[in-house]
Design a protein around this motif. Structure first.
Motif: not given
Length: 340
Positions: A200-221
Motif C-alpha cells: 500500500a505504501v509503495e502504491f501511494v508513493r508511485s501514485s502520488s501524482f494521481r492522488f495529489g500527495v507528497d510521497p515523502d510525507r506519509i504516516a501510518l495508523g
C-alpha cells in the motif's frame, strides 16, 4: 422552491460515478472530503479450496474538499501535494473491513478507521483506508517465516494473544486456532498483513501524482491488529514513512533488539488504554523501553477508563503530563511531523 436547489446537497452526498480505474467516487464534499472506493493497490496470495490463488487488495481514498468551510481549515486544500495517511483496521487478524460496523466491548464502542479518515481528510490529509489478507483466507506471505527482523512464533504468539485471536474467530462463528498448526496460520497472517501494508505504501508513493500527495510525507495508523501491522511495517520492514500512530497494538512480530536500535527510528505515537487487552499490555513495556533507549522520537499515550475499544474523541493522558482529546493529540502529532 427550485427542486434542484433542494436536491443538490443530497446529490453531493450520494452521487457515485465511474473513475476509469475500476473504482468509484462517492462525492461527500459537503463534509469536507470526497471518497473514492475500491481502488486496487496490489495483489496477495490466499488459499482457496486447497489451491493458492491471487486476489486483488483494495483501499478507499478520502480526499480533502473545500466545499464546507465549517469543517475544512482555510489552508487544507491549498497545500498540494498534500500529506497522506494510510490506515489499517483491527480485528485479531481474523475479521474487519474498510466499511465495517464498529466493534463494542463492555459497552465501549471504538472509532473505525473510516471514522479517523473522516476526521483527518477535512484537515488537509489525503487518507487511504486499506484492507489486508485475514486468517480465514489462509494467506501466504512471500517472506520466510523466520525472516531476520522477526522474533520466533513461540515468543510472539503468547497465550494472551491467541485468546484474543480466538475471541475474534468466535465472533465469526469459526472454531479456534490451536496448537502449532493454528499458530502458523496466525503467523502467516501477521507477516502477510505487513507485506500488504508495504504494498500500500509503495502504491501511494508511485501514485502520488494521481492522488495529489507528497510521497515523502506519509504516516501510518491502525488499531489493534492494524496497529501491530503498522509497527511491523515501519520498524520491521522499514517502509519509507514519516510517522506512525499504533493504537493498542498486540502481537508485534519485530525483534526489538534488531529493529529498534537508533534515534532515526520512525517517530511514533503509541496509544494504549487503561483496561486494554492483556495481549496489548504485555507487549507495551518492551516496545516503550526499546524506543526510549534508542533515543527515538516516541510518545506514549494512555486512554483512561476504557477497554480495548475507545472513540477517537476520548480524553487521553500523555507521558509529558498533558491531557487532550485523543483526536486533538493525534492531529497535533501529524501536523508536527507531516505539515512542518
Amino acid at each position: 422552491m427550485n427542486i434542484m436547489k433542494r436536491l443538490t446537497p443530497l446529490l453531493a452526498l450520494v452521487c457515485i460515478a465511474s473513475t476509469g480505474f475500476g473504482s468509484s467516487v462517492l462525492a461527500q464534499g459537503e463534509f469536507g472530503y470526497d471518497v473514492e472506493l475500491d481502488v486496487v493497490y496490489g495483489k496477495g496470495i490466499v488459499g482457496s479450496d486447497g489451491v493458492l490463488v491471487e486476489r486483488d487488495l483494495l483501499l478507499d481514498v478520502y480526499t480533502p474538499s473545500a466545499n464546507n468551510a465549517d469543517y475544512t481549515k482555510s489552508d487544507a486544500v491549498a497545500d498540494t501535494p498534500r500529506p497522506a495517511v494510510i490506515l489499517v483496521y483491527g480485528g485479531g487478524f481474523q475479521r474487519g473491513g474498510r466499511r465495517h460496523a464498529p466493534y463494542s466491548e463492555f459497552d465501549a464502542i471504538h472509532s473505525r478507521m473510516e471514522d479517523y479518515a473522516q476526521l483527518l481528510a477535512p484537515l488537509g490529509y489525503t487518507v487511504f483506508v486499506i484492507e489486508y489478507r485475514l486468517a480465514p483466507e489462509l494467506p501466504e506471505p512471500h517472506m520466510a517465516l523466520d525472516a531476520d527482523w522477526v522474533v520466533t512464533i513461540e515468543e510472539d504468539l503468547t497465550d494472551a494473544g491467541m485468546r484474543r485471536v480466538n475471541f475474534a474467530r468466535d465472533s465469526l462463528g469459526l472454531g479456534p486456532l490451536e496448537g502449532e498448526d493454528g499458530k502458523v496460520v496466525v503467523w502467516k497472517t501477521i507477516l502477510s498483513a505487513a507485506e500488504d501494508l508495504e504494498k500500500a505504501v509503495e502504491f501511494v508513493r508511485s501514485s502520488s501524482f494521481r492522488f495529489g500527495v507528497d510521497p515523502d510525507r506519509i504516516a501510518l495508523g491502525g488499531h489493534s491488529a492494524g496497529a501491530a501491522t503498522v509497527i511491523n511495517a515501519a520498524h520491521g520492514l522499514d517502509v519509507p514513512v514519516t510517522a506512525i500512530f499504533p493504537l493498542s497494538p498486540p502481537l508485534s512480530a519485530i525483534d526489538l533488539s534488531k529493529t529498534v536500535t537508533t534515534s532515526d527510528e520512525t517517530p511514533t505515537l503509541h496509544v494504549i488504554s487503561q483496561y486494554d487487552e492483556p495481549a496489548v499490555l504485555e507487549k507495551a513495556p518492551g516496545f516503550t523501553a526499546a524506543m526510549r533507549n534508542a533515543g527515538a522520537d516516541y510518545e506514549l499515550v494512555w486512554v483512561p477508563g476504557f477497554p480495548h475499544f475507545y472513540p477517537h474523541n476520548t480524553p487521553s493522558l500523555g507521558d509529558d503530563g498533558t491531557r487532550k482529546a485523543l483526536s486533538v493529540r493525534l492531529t497535533d502529532f501529524l501536523d508536527k511531523h507531516l505539515k512542518q
